[in-house]
Design an enzyme around this catalytic site. Structure first.
Site, PDB file in Angstrom:
ATOM      1  N   HIS A 182       9.872   8.633  13.776  1.00 56.12           N
ATOM      2  CA  HIS A 182       8.575   7.810  13.280  1.00 56.12           C
ATOM      3  C   HIS A 182       7.095   8.434  13.253  1.00 56.12           C
ATOM      4  CE1 HIS A 182       7.732   3.381  13.414  1.00 56.12           C
ATOM      5  NE2 HIS A 182       6.824   3.997  12.712  1.00 56.12           N
ATOM      6  N   GLN A 183       7.251   9.622  12.433  1.00 51.16           N
ATOM      7  CA  GLN A 183       6.251  10.303  12.341  1.00 51.16           C
ATOM      8  C   GLN A 183       5.389  10.234  11.119  1.00 51.16           C
ATOM      9  OE1 GLN A 183       8.443  14.425  12.526  1.00 51.16           O
ATOM     10  NE2 GLN A 183       7.064  14.979  11.069  1.00 51.16           N
ATOM     11  N   LYS A 199       0.885  -1.306  -0.034  1.00 55.93           N
ATOM     12  CA  LYS A 199      -0.011   0.054  -0.018  1.00 55.93           C
ATOM     13  C   LYS A 199       0.899   1.241  -0.068  1.00 55.93           C
ATOM     14  CE  LYS A 199      -2.215  -2.085   3.988  1.00 55.93           C
ATOM     15  NZ  LYS A 199      -1.740  -3.285   3.468  1.00 55.93           N
ATOM     16  N   ILE A 200       1.855   1.354   0.987  1.00 60.06           N
ATOM     17  CA  ILE A 200       2.697   2.448   0.776  1.00 60.06           C
ATOM     18  C   ILE A 200       3.460   2.716  -0.151  1.00 60.06           C
ATOM     19  CG2 ILE A 200       4.399   3.699   2.302  1.00 60.06           C
ATOM     20  CD1 ILE A 200       3.189   2.538   4.852  1.00 60.06           C
ATOM     21  N   THR A 215      11.313   4.887   5.546  1.00 60.39           N
ATOM     22  CA  THR A 215      10.225   4.813   6.665  1.00 60.39           C
ATOM     23  C   THR A 215       9.710   3.757   6.905  1.00 60.39           C
ATOM     24  OG1 THR A 215       8.842   5.151   4.749  1.00 60.39           O
ATOM     25  CG2 THR A 215       9.651   7.422   5.340  1.00 60.39           C
ATOM     26  N   SER A 216      10.159   2.535   6.939  1.00 61.54           N
ATOM     27  CA  SER A 216       9.813   1.299   7.249  1.00 61.54           C
ATOM     28  C   SER A 216       9.823   1.043   8.542  1.00 61.54           C
ATOM     29  CB  SER A 216       9.908   0.359   6.150  1.00 61.54           C
ATOM     30  OG  SER A 216       8.769  -0.586   6.085  1.00 61.54           O
ATOM     31  N   ARG A 217      10.900   0.237   8.692  1.00 66.80           N
ATOM     32  CA  ARG A 217      11.236  -0.165  10.078  1.00 66.80           C
ATOM     33  C   ARG A 217      12.785  -0.076  10.102  1.00 66.80           C
ATOM     34  NH1 ARG A 217       7.225   0.454  11.301  1.00 66.80           N
ATOM     35  NH2 ARG A 217       5.469  -1.005  12.439  1.00 66.80           N
ATOM     36  N   GLU A 251      15.108   2.380  17.949  1.00 73.89           N
ATOM     37  CA  GLU A 251      14.381   3.526  18.248  1.00 73.89           C
ATOM     38  C   GLU A 251      13.291   3.393  19.436  1.00 73.89           C
ATOM     39  OE1 GLU A 251      11.899   3.325  14.541  1.00 73.89           O
ATOM     40  OE2 GLU A 251      10.150   3.225  15.900  1.00 73.89           O
ATOM     41  N   PHE A 282       3.285   8.116   9.830  1.00 77.52           N
ATOM     42  CA  PHE A 282       1.977   7.976  10.151  1.00 77.52           C
ATOM     43  C   PHE A 282       0.970   9.169  10.641  1.00 77.52           C
ATOM     44  CE2 PHE A 282       1.018   8.023  14.817  1.00 77.52           C
ATOM     45  CZ  PHE A 282       2.289   8.052  15.348  1.00 77.52           C
ATOM     46  N   ASP A 308      13.151   7.696   8.946  1.00 74.18           N
ATOM     47  CA  ASP A 308      11.964   8.012   9.838  1.00 74.18           C
ATOM     48  C   ASP A 308      11.999   6.869  10.999  1.00 74.18           C
ATOM     49  OD1 ASP A 308       9.547   9.426  10.943  1.00 74.18           O
ATOM     50  OD2 ASP A 308       8.226   7.777  10.105  1.00 74.18           O
TER      51      ASP A 308
HETATM   52  P1  NAI Z   1       1.869  -3.852   3.005  1.00 76.53           P
HETATM   53  O1  NAI Z   1       1.595  -5.104   3.552  1.00 76.53           O
HETATM   54  O2  NAI Z   1       0.631  -3.336   2.049  1.00 76.53           O
HETATM   55  O3  NAI Z   1       3.248  -4.127   1.801  1.00 76.53           O
HETATM   56  C1  NAI Z   1       4.412  -4.713   2.250  1.00 76.53           C
HETATM   57  C2  NAI Z   1       5.003  -5.246   0.977  1.00 76.53           C
HETATM   58  O4  NAI Z   1       6.344  -5.492   1.340  1.00 76.53           O
HETATM   59  C3  NAI Z   1       4.265  -6.262   0.323  1.00 76.53           C
HETATM   60  O5  NAI Z   1       3.971  -5.983  -1.220  1.00 76.53           O
HETATM   61  C4  NAI Z   1       5.053  -7.447   0.339  1.00 76.53           C
HETATM   62  O6  NAI Z   1       5.064  -8.436  -0.567  1.00 76.53           O
HETATM   63  C5  NAI Z   1       6.375  -6.549   0.504  1.00 76.53           C
HETATM   64  N1  NAI Z   1       7.600  -7.520   1.064  1.00 76.53           N
HETATM   65  C6  NAI Z   1       7.422  -8.656   1.969  1.00 76.53           C
HETATM   66  N2  NAI Z   1       8.515  -9.127   2.109  1.00 76.53           N
HETATM   67  C7  NAI Z   1       9.281  -8.707   1.329  1.00 76.53           C
HETATM   68  C8  NAI Z   1      10.532  -8.930   0.914  1.00 76.53           C
HETATM   69  N3  NAI Z   1      11.609  -9.905   1.684  1.00 76.53           N
HETATM   70  N4  NAI Z   1      11.373  -8.277  -0.068  1.00 76.53           N
HETATM   71  C9  NAI Z   1      10.667  -7.204  -0.657  1.00 76.53           C
HETATM   72  N5  NAI Z   1       9.511  -6.998  -0.470  1.00 76.53           N
HETATM   73  C10 NAI Z   1       8.791  -7.722   0.578  1.00 76.53           C
HETATM   74  O7  NAI Z   1       2.497  -3.060   3.796  1.00 76.53           O
HETATM   75  P2  NAI Z   1       2.293  -1.213   3.837  1.00 76.53           P
HETATM   76  O8  NAI Z   1       1.017  -0.756   4.686  1.00 76.53           O
HETATM   77  O9  NAI Z   1       2.706  -0.660   2.416  1.00 76.53           O
HETATM   78  O10 NAI Z   1       3.532  -0.903   5.072  1.00 76.53           O
HETATM   79  C11 NAI Z   1       4.950  -1.099   4.557  1.00 76.53           C
HETATM   80  C12 NAI Z   1       5.840  -0.864   5.851  1.00 76.53           C
HETATM   81  O11 NAI Z   1       5.589   0.441   6.200  1.00 76.53           O
HETATM   82  C13 NAI Z   1       5.188  -1.491   7.228  1.00 76.53           C
HETATM   83  O12 NAI Z   1       5.694  -2.973   7.142  1.00 76.53           O
HETATM   84  C14 NAI Z   1       5.769  -0.671   8.223  1.00 76.53           C
HETATM   85  O13 NAI Z   1       6.900  -1.392   8.577  1.00 76.53           O
HETATM   86  C15 NAI Z   1       5.928   0.597   7.708  1.00 76.53           C
HETATM   87  N6  NAI Z   1       5.240   1.537   8.342  1.00 76.53           N
HETATM   88  C16 NAI Z   1       5.628   2.706   8.717  1.00 76.53           C
HETATM   89  C17 NAI Z   1       4.782   3.778   9.169  1.00 76.53           C
HETATM   90  C18 NAI Z   1       5.445   4.983   9.607  1.00 76.53           C
HETATM   91  O14 NAI Z   1       4.838   5.897  10.441  1.00 76.53           O
HETATM   92  N7  NAI Z   1       6.981   5.479   9.530  1.00 76.53           N
HETATM   93  C19 NAI Z   1       3.536   3.599   9.354  1.00 76.53           C
HETATM   94  C20 NAI Z   1       2.885   2.546   8.897  1.00 76.53           C
HETATM   95  C21 NAI Z   1       3.797   1.575   8.247  1.00 76.53           C
END
Ligand code: NAI
Length: 329
Positions: free
Chosen positions: A295-296, A154-155, A232-234, A263, A298, A258
């Site tokens: 981590h902002q 999604k992101i 911005t992921s983890r 953290e 969101f 982020d």
């Molecule tokens: P999502 O589940 O919609 O997308 C994650 C994508 O990563 C999927 O397409 C999946 O197939 C792919 N993936 C899984 N394993 C993989 C690998 N080994 N190599 C490559 N791609 C792989 O998740 P969404 O909603 O897009 O969120 C992504 C990440 O963003 C979350 O897991 C979270 O860590 C982070 N996040 C950060 C926030 C923030 O405030 N900075 C807030 C919300 C999420």
């Protein structure tokens, strides 16, 4: 249901109270993080509401079960801070908010990229001191550059669409190909191909055993000299010590974070008086070509409202008929 709400900030309370206007749920707010010690705050609550920097390891989960907790409601998308196997074993359901605003995080990633590239953070400080020079502020056109996205869920998809709008060539690596991304003009490539061709790399995959330290000494070596990396992921997707070395030798030109490996003990809190104990993070903050936010990604009004509404809806569903809405895998 009675809910023990851990790790509360004023904005959490504001948005959850707004979403719970009819007072369908009874929420007790605690500022403490959820950990073994703070479980003592739970009295007769049946639900625990936790955030990403709360610790839901096996020890804590056993304690919650013994205290009569029936549901764990995460007010986050990520659930890498929960021992899911243990929760399953204990028959303790864990629900989350799978999507609240992919745009919020994608737009923050773009914000980091633009700010870093044009030195906006530096120009802002400089002008406040009466320095109107352009020294070291030259950036590059993002238009026409190759942007590599790791994780096109999604992101990642929202980020890809913005970058396509900028006129970039967007390449991606994911274990699953997103048809909508392909239709929009994203080209899937191997990880090695992405690492060696991208001018900008943005991480949008979850933290799993496979993605832990995805950005490390070896993968950094495969990248273009002066590459821009946005995470911005983890935090644990990046080996921070390896990236510090790459900043020192110029392999990494710009770095926007982020999230940070360690953290949990720092982010969302104010250490401006005490100073920070983490020497690795302290070193990172010394680079002029690094921007760190706490981590902002969101943190928008729309996302906060969605988080509160979905979390309460998850709890309502469970209360009404025991059904699990938005359960973790
Ligand atoms: P999502 O589940 O919609 O997308 C994650 C994508 O990563 C999927 O397409 C999946 O197939 C792919 N993936 C899984 N394993 C993989 C690998 N080994 N190599 C490559 N791609 C792989 O998740 P969404 O909603 O897009 O969120 C992504 C990440 O963003 C979350 O897991 C979270 O860590 C982070 N996040 C950060 C926030 C923030 O405030 N900075 C807030 C919300 C999420």
């Amino acid at each position: 249901m009675k809910i023990a709400f851990f790790n509360t900030k004023q904005y959490d309370q504001e948005y959850f109270d707004r979403a719970n206007q009819n007072a369908a749920q009874q929420i007790r707010y605690f500022s403490s993080h959820l950990n073994l010690e703070s479980t003592s705050l739970i009295t007769d609550e049946k639900v625990v509401c936790a955030f990403i920097n709360d610790n839901l390891n096996a020890e804590v989960l056993h304690k919650l079960k013994s205290k009569g907790i029936e549901l764990i409601a995460l007010r986050s998308a990520g659930f890498n801070h929960v021992d899911v196997a243990c929760a399953k074993q204990l028959s303790l359901p864990v629900v989350r908010v799978p999507a609240y605003s992919p745009f919020a995080v994608a737009e923050h990633a773009v914000g980091l990229l633009l700010c870093l590239n044009r030195g906006i953070h530096r120009a802002h400080n400089r002008i406040r001191e009466g320095d109107f020079s352009l020294r070291n502020l030259m950036g590059f056109d993002i238009h026409g550059k190759t942007v590599g996205i790791i994780g096109t869920g999604k992101i990642g998809q929202a980020f890809a669409n913005i970058m396509l709008g900028f006129g970039c060539k967007v390449i991606a690596y994911d274990v699953v190909h997103n048809e909508q991304c392909i239709k929009s003009g994203v080209t899937y490539v191997s990880l090695d191909n992405l690492l060696s061709h991208a001018d900008v790399i943005s991480l949008h995959c979850p933290l799993t055993p496979e993605t832990y330290h995805l950005i490390n000494q070896e993968t950094l070596a495969k990248m273009r000299d002066g590459v821009t990396i946005i995470n911005t992921s983890r935090g644990k997707l990046v080996d921070t010590k390896a990236i510090i070395n790459s900043l020192k030798n110029g392999k990494v030109g710009l770095l926007g974070l982020d999230v940070y490996e360690e953290e949990e003990a720092l982010f969302f809190e104010d250490f401006s008086k005490k100073g920070i104990q983490d020497d690795v993070l302290a070193r990172l903050t010394t680079f002029p070509n690094v921007i760190i936010t706490s981590h902002q990604g969101f943190f928008t009004q729309e996302a906060m409202l969605n988080i509160a509404q979905t979390t309460l809806s998850n709890i309502n569903q469970f209360e009404q008929n025991g059904s699990i809405q938005n359960g973790v895998i």
